[in-house]
Design an enzyme around this catalytic site. Structure first.
Site, PDB file in Angstrom:
ATOM      1  CG  HIS A   1      -2.092   0.896   1.115  1.00  0.00           C
ATOM      2  ND1 HIS A   1      -2.278   1.865   0.100  1.00  0.00           N
ATOM      3  CD2 HIS A   1      -3.529   0.618   1.578  1.00  0.00           C
ATOM      4  CE1 HIS A   1      -3.607   2.304   0.273  1.00  0.00           C
ATOM      5  NE2 HIS A   1      -4.142   1.501   1.059  1.00  0.00           N
TER       6      HIS A   1
ATOM      7  CG  ASP B   1     -11.998  -8.248 -21.264  1.00  0.00           C
ATOM      8  OD1 ASP B   1     -11.570  -9.417 -21.257  1.00  0.00           O
ATOM      9  OD2 ASP B   1     -12.569  -7.946 -22.314  1.00  0.00           O
TER      10      ASP B   1
END
Length: 408
Positions: free
Chosen positions: A109, A331
């Site tokens: 992070h 995708d």
């Protein structure tokens, strides 16, 4: 994509994506004043190829958070989960017998926030589908958020108050062994109920609130009662705020570092429980509004002056919205995913508000994983049900929409 191996496609795409996001292939080092920096060593990231002797159908009709077998689908390589000197990305692609696959990613992070991580994931997917470069080129430019010279703290940062009464806080919250996890779904009817609670208390002109503000205030109030905190204690709720749009000029598109602040709303337990619900909502809204460009510069200066201090833990919770991240719409060539989101397993004190479709009735809403001591969890569920199912509360759906912003 029939006949193509998702492991090979994604691994090859990852190697090419890291040309643009080359800092991810390095390692963090710690310098003077605990300052973190990236050493661009090109040591690379961790990539795991795996096969599972199951089909996707065996996971059940509706794939819901927490996702089953998440520890097997994103294996924690021993020694890889530190901050300094460790790989910054861990990626696992697991094939199923049916031809489907999962992609699990763990990211450090320190390198990026949810917006930056989404940008990286979309870039990876674009290159997997044949693009030569990402549609949004990454921008490093960490100097945009560097501390000033000389650094000066000009705003009030209650999120870094010194932890007080830590022993008493740990006594109240109990041990990790007594913790349980449960998931709470807020659908359209629940949001309307929270709007009505505000409407019933408002006097004069109606103020607009976001779904995030309403749900976070509701969680804060229910947690306060569930944990049975002493009335004189101050209990705080932090709010993760994406500050990109708070700068003038705005942080440039493509910047994938952390542009976050976590201001806190603070109230005594007594006031939080005895005042109308609007009191808690207003405190959350006010805390979020504190984040300005000056606030962010002051925050950067504070981190440098105090040597990257940790935020306050005692008597605190923190809420983060993970909406519109769009993992399901990424995708890699096989179409949209059938499931996307966190694996679950959040820690005590952390609240994640995630966009979610309820498998039971197809309702779109917000899912919140919660981690509490078992006895407190029972009280929390009762308090929440009391707020959302108040029989004396008339539904005013049309009016409730006037105070609800579309933004989470």
């Amino acid at each position: 994509m029939e006949g193509k191996d998702p492991v090979k496609v994604i691994r090859d795409a990852l190697s090419r994506t890291l040309v643009f996001y080359y800092p991810f292939a390095g390692r963090l080092r710690e310098g003077h004043g605990r300052k973190l920096m990236v050493d661009c060593t090109a040591e690379g990231v961790l990539f795991i190829e795996a096969d599972a002797d199951v089909t996707l159908d065996q996971f059940g009709e509706a794939l819901e958070t927490p996702f089953p077998f998440s520890k097997e689908l994103l294996y924690n390589v021993p020694g890889s989960d530190g901050i300094v000197g460790c790989p910054l990305l861990l990626i696992q692609v697991t094939r199923f017998k049916c031809g489907g696959f999962t992609l699990g990613i763990r990211v450090n992070h320190t390198m990026c926030d949810a917006t930056g991580f989404t940008q990286f994931t979309i870039a990876l997917a674009e290159i997997a589908r044949g693009a030569h470069q990402p549609s949004v080129l990454p921008i490093w430019q960490r100097e945009l958020l560097s501390a000033r010279n000389p650094p000066r703290i000009t705003c009030n940062h209650r999120e870094f108050d010194k932890d007080k009464d830590m022993v008493e806080w740990k006594t109240i919250t109990g041990s990790i062994e007594n913790m349980i996890e449960r998931f709470f779904f807020f659908g359209p009817t629940d949001i309307a109920s929270l709007c009505n609670l505000v409407l019933n208390n408002q006097v004069g002109s109606e103020t607009e609130y976001t779904t995030f503000e309403l749900i976070t205030a509701c969680l804060w109030r229910c947690l306060t009662k569930a944990l049975q905190l002493p009335p004189e204690k101050q209990f705080r709720m932090g709010c993760i705020v994406n500050a990109r749009a708070r700068f003038n000029p705005q942080i440039p598109i493509g910047y994938y570092g952390n542009v976050l602040a976590f201001p806190v709303a603070v109230s005594t337990v007594e006031k939080l429980c005895e005042n109308p619900f609007t009191y808690a909502v207003e405190l959350i809204k006010k805390a979020k509004a504190e984040v300005t460009e000056e606030y962010m510069h002051s925050l950067a200066d504070l981190l440098v002056i105090n040597g990257r201090p940790l935020g306050t833990v005692a008597w605190s919770f923190i809420a983060s919205k993970l909406s519109r991240i769009g993992f399901r719409k990424v995708d890699f060539g096989w179409g949209n995913a059938v499931h996307g989101g966190l694996t679950g397993g959040n820690a005590f004190g952390e609240l994640y508000l995630m966009d979610y479709e309820n498998a039971k009735n197809g309702e779109e809403g917000v899912l919140v994983p919660l981690y509490l001591p078992a006895n407190a969890m029972e009280r929390f569920a009762k308090e929440l049900d009391g707020m959302l199912r108040n029989p004396n509360q008339a539904i005013k759906s049309a009016r409730s929409q006037t105070i609800l912003k579309s933004s989470l």
